[in-house]
Design a protein around this motif. Structure first.
Motif, mmCIF file in Angstrom:
data_model
loop_
_atom_site.group_PDB
_atom_site.id
_atom_site.type_symbol
_atom_site.label_atom_id
_atom_site.label_comp_id
_atom_site.label_asym_id
_atom_site.label_seq_id
_atom_site.Cartn_x
_atom_site.Cartn_y
_atom_site.Cartn_z
ATOM 1 N N UNK A 170 19.592 -10.359 6.316
ATOM 2 C CA UNK A 170 18.100 -9.225 5.573
ATOM 3 C C UNK A 170 17.224 -9.370 6.263
ATOM 4 N N UNK A 171 16.620 -7.824 5.710
ATOM 5 C CA UNK A 171 16.064 -6.879 6.643
ATOM 6 C C UNK A 171 14.338 -8.500 7.425
ATOM 7 N N UNK A 172 13.721 -8.667 6.052
ATOM 8 C CA UNK A 172 13.537 -9.819 5.666
ATOM 9 C C UNK A 172 13.034 -11.488 6.847
ATOM 10 N N UNK A 173 14.275 -11.355 7.120
ATOM 11 C CA UNK A 173 14.907 -11.547 7.504
ATOM 12 C C UNK A 173 14.904 -12.156 9.664
ATOM 13 N N UNK B 247 6.104 -5.054 12.357
ATOM 14 C CA UNK B 247 5.096 -5.581 11.264
ATOM 15 C C UNK B 247 4.870 -5.613 10.440
ATOM 16 N N UNK B 248 6.274 -4.993 10.099
ATOM 17 C CA UNK B 248 7.205 -4.317 8.174
ATOM 18 C C UNK B 248 8.288 -4.513 8.482
ATOM 19 N N UNK B 249 8.620 -4.451 7.300
ATOM 20 C CA UNK B 249 10.516 -3.505 6.830
ATOM 21 C C UNK B 249 10.608 -2.494 7.132
ATOM 22 N N UNK B 250 9.427 -2.042 6.885
ATOM 23 C CA UNK B 250 10.095 -0.625 7.284
ATOM 24 C C UNK B 250 10.109 -0.149 8.714
ATOM 25 N N UNK C 273 13.715 0.575 11.070
ATOM 26 C CA UNK C 273 13.699 1.644 12.211
ATOM 27 C C UNK C 273 14.521 1.442 13.820
ATOM 28 N N UNK C 274 13.999 0.496 13.666
ATOM 29 C CA UNK C 274 15.174 -0.549 14.829
ATOM 30 C C UNK C 274 16.390 -1.448 14.803
#
Length: 219
Positions: free
Chosen positions: A184-187, A195-198, A202-203
């Motif tokens: 997940x993006x959160x992990x 800094x953020x899920x956004x 992008x990464x």
């Protein structure tokens, strides 16, 4: 600003082989490569790790470690896992070299494999700690960067023929590989400190392997 490239497995293996036979500190350079790709640490964070971040007092590897708040690029602690056997093997080989060459050792051979637990985990080729360059922004904010380690990462990629390869590429590759595994993006955010899920999205987006897979199915 263009994104750092995603470095594929065969390129990392080649870079490791080249590092093992090139440069002043071969064991260290191999370990530096693998810790970058295996943990997603930023160069400043890697330069600030100490032996006790990696080893327990009895000499065993601290598999579940942490990027301490005082060394983290964002001032926040986050998990750090030395779970990869390849990463551990490379770091262990480098630490054995340090003991052999008496770099940061103590008289207490039974603890921390004979190394000073507060000694930097990685040292410059001459056995001294990496140095940091101080900068003060126009707004009076002070920051420090380990330019010498950043340059080592550039060299390790350049000598392996990896175009635009650097520490940022290793860090993005770490995130993209987790994304390919369905994490997940959160992990990914938790492990990289982004800094953020956004920013995480992008990464990991525009993954070249996934794009190639999509195109391959067009016709």
């Amino acid at each position: 600003m263009a994104k750092a490239p995603v470095i594929e497995d065969h390129q990392i293996r080649h870079a490791r082989k080249v590092a093992a036979v090139t440069g002043q500190s071969k064991a260290r350079d191999v370990a530096l490569l693998l810790i970058a790709y295996g943990t997603g640490l930023a160069p400043n964070e890697t330069a600030k790790l100490v032996v006790a971040d990696y080893l327990k007092a009895n000499g065993e590897v601290k598999v579940d470690s942490a990027v301490r708040a005082e060394i983290s690029f964002n001032g926040k602690s986050r998990p750090l896992f030395f779970a990869s056997a390849n990463v551990r093997e490379a770091i262990d080989a480098y630490l054995a070299y340090r003991v052999e060459t008496r770099q940061g050792v103590t008289n207490h051979r039974a603890a921390y494999r004979g190394l000073d637990p507060q000694s930097p985990l990685f040292l410059a080729a001459d056995g001294t700690p990496f140095t940091f360059t101080k900068r003060i922004s126009s707004k009076g904010v002070t920051s420090y960067s380990c330019e010498s380690l950043t340059e080592i990462y550039r060299r390790l990629h350049h000598q392996a023929g990896i175009q635009n390869g650097n520490a940022s590429a290793a860090r993005r590759t770490f995130a993209v590989r987790l994304h390919r595994q369905g994490r997940s993006l959160k992990l990914i955010q938790e492990l990289t400190g982004v800094s953020s899920l956004t920013a995480v999205k992008k990464m990991v987006e525009s993954d070249p392997v996934r794009l190639a897979s999509i195109v391959s199915g067009v016709i």
